[in-house]
Design an enzyme around this catalytic site. Structure first.
Site, PDB file in Angstrom:
ATOM      1  N   GLY A 149       9.887  -0.161   4.283  1.00 16.32           N
ATOM      2  CA  GLY A 149       9.529   0.602   2.955  1.00 16.32           C
ATOM      3  C   GLY A 149      10.920   1.195   2.405  1.00 16.32           C
TER       4      GLY A 149
ATOM      5  N   GLY B 299      11.132   3.203  -0.843  1.00 18.38           N
ATOM      6  CA  GLY B 299      10.549   4.403  -1.039  1.00 18.38           C
ATOM      7  C   GLY B 299      11.496   5.692  -1.407  1.00 18.38           C
TER       8      GLY B 299
ATOM      9  N   ILE C  99       7.815  -4.480   0.249  1.00 14.25           N
ATOM     10  CA  ILE C  99       7.077  -5.383  -0.045  1.00 14.25           C
ATOM     11  C   ILE C  99       7.370  -6.214  -1.477  1.00 14.25           C
ATOM     12  CG2 ILE C  99       5.223  -4.033  -1.335  1.00 14.25           C
ATOM     13  CD1 ILE C  99       3.136  -5.889   0.439  1.00 14.25           C
TER      14      ILE C  99
ATOM     15  N   ASP D 172       6.197  -7.796   4.059  1.00 12.94           N
ATOM     16  CA  ASP D 172       4.931  -7.310   3.983  1.00 12.94           C
ATOM     17  C   ASP D 172       4.863  -6.826   5.720  1.00 12.94           C
ATOM     18  OD1 ASP D 172       2.316  -6.488   4.606  1.00 12.94           O
ATOM     19  OD2 ASP D 172       1.697  -8.285   3.233  1.00 12.94           O
TER      20      ASP D 172
ATOM     21  N   TYR E  57      -4.596   9.813   5.709  1.00 13.67           N
ATOM     22  CA  TYR E  57      -3.098   9.614   5.789  1.00 13.67           C
ATOM     23  C   TYR E  57      -2.904  10.311   7.276  1.00 13.67           C
ATOM     24  CZ  TYR E  57       1.949  10.585   5.196  1.00 13.67           C
ATOM     25  OH  TYR E  57       3.015  10.861   5.498  1.00 13.67           O
TER      26      TYR E  57
ATOM     27  N   LYS F   1      -1.602   9.173  10.930  1.00  6.63           N
ATOM     28  CA  LYS F   1      -0.423   9.634  11.598  1.00  6.63           C
ATOM     29  C   LYS F   1      -0.542  10.075  12.913  1.00  6.63           C
ATOM     30  CE  LYS F   1       2.629   8.360   8.515  1.00  6.63           C
ATOM     31  NZ  LYS F   1       3.496   7.568   9.040  1.00  6.63           N
TER      32      LYS F   1
ATOM     33  N   ILE G  13       9.142  16.147   1.094  1.00  8.29           N
ATOM     34  CA  ILE G  13      10.483  15.848   1.034  1.00  8.29           C
ATOM     35  C   ILE G  13      11.067  16.054  -0.472  1.00  8.29           C
ATOM     36  CG2 ILE G  13      12.322  14.083   1.290  1.00  8.29           C
ATOM     37  CD1 ILE G  13      11.175  15.137   3.964  1.00  8.29           C
TER      38      ILE G  13
END
Ligand code: SER
Length: 316
Positions: free
Chosen positions: A10, A13, A37, A51, A140, A144, A170
């Protein structure tokens, strides 16, 4: 330290973009492998298109570079997850599972971030404690929590050195968030420096735990470098930065950019925000690995405005 080879999933991101650069500065450019990805718009790192659902491919990347640590950031966030629960569950759980199985096989240290989304309306809203407070109400958040406990399981059963923090929302100028409930706190700065009006998708009094990116990066690296014996939490550490409402951040920006205007039009993300808590008790992170945030709201806002204004000038 120079022998460590770190893989970041990731990496394109919001957090990955900044973390890769911080890790390069600390460990050396050649020690860091960024993966995502899709390739990044501009390559600033050794990059592998990966991936996280493809375990074979992930294993090949780990072997090819002699990876010793994985920072597993690839995930679907809260708002996007509610729009496609099956996809969010699949990516968040099976991606992590692949990382954990490979960590067991190659004895890797793993950073597996969790989130304030593990808390819910049953959790104490103020100074939410580390233990007995997880009640997730989003896909989500559920993923988690499950991920936190899979991490603990792999640690206890197979000795995997797994480490985690429950990131608050963030705020960063280097990169944009994608698909979260706390994204407004980044968007609002972009509107302000461009001289635009901002329409906020949360209510003006939706107080949430947040953190400025330099603090989040420092927490991540400090935790990953802490001696193994000091880590007492293998699910995920509570982590606090600064808590504020949309009205408070708007007022702070207005004090630095007079004339900036905000209106409120809450959408489905307000319902998600209402399940989360307002302030976090992070005393275990402080005790175990010396955590202490540096940025309050005025300092963060000053730094965001300064950096976004610079970006605007250099792109015009
Ligand atoms: N920033 C995340 C989100 O809004 C919370 O971890 O989904």
């Amino acid at each position: 330290m120079t022998k460590e080879r770190l893989l970041v999933t990731g990496a394109n991101g919001q957090i990955g973009t900044v973390l890769v650069q911080a890790l390069q500065e600390r460990y050396g450019y050649d020690q860091i492998v960024a993966s995502d990805i899709k390739p990044p718009a501009e390559e600033h790192a050794i990059f592998e298109k990966l991936d996280v659902l493809n375990k074979t491919q992930m294993g090949e990347v780990i072997k090819k570079y002699g990876i010793t640590q994985v920072f597993h950031l690839a995930a679907i966030l809260s708002a996007k997850g509610e729009q496609n629960p099956k996809m969010a569950w699949d990516i968040n759980m099976n991606g992590l599972f692949n990382v954990l199985e490979l960590a067991k096989e190659y004895q890797l240290r793993v950073f597996n971030p969790s989130s304030i989304a593990v808390f819910g309306t049953e959790s104490p809203r103020e100074q939410t404690p580390q233990y007995r407070s997880v009640h997730p109400e989003t896909v989500y958040g559920i993923s988690k929590v499950a991920g936190e406990y899979w991490g603990l399981y792999f640690h206890k059963k197979f000795g995997v050195d797994i480490r985690s923090v429950r990131y608050p929302g963030i705020i960063s100028y280097q990169s944009l968030p994608g698909g979260g409930t706390t994204d407004y706190a980044v968007e609002i700065f972009h509107a302000a420096v461009k001289g635009e009006h901002y329409q906020c998708f949360l209510k003006e009094d939706a107080r949430l735990p947040m953190m400025y990116i330099p603090d989040a990066i420092r927490a991540t690296i400090d935790l990953m470098e802490a001696p193994e014996a000091s880590i007492s939490v293998r699910t995920s550490y509570n982590l606090a930065g600064v808590s504020f409402t949309p009205a408070e951040i708007a007022a702070e920006i207005q004090s630095q950019i007079p004339g900036f205007t905000v209106s409120y039009k809450p959408d489905f993300r307000q319902a998600i925000a209402e399940t989360w808590t307002e302030t976090i008790d992070d005393s275990l992170a402080r005790r175990d690995w010396g955590w202490k945030p540096e940025y309050d709201l005025p300092n963060m806002a000053r730094d965001m405005i300064k950096n976004l204004s610079k970006q605007l000038v250099s792109s015009s």
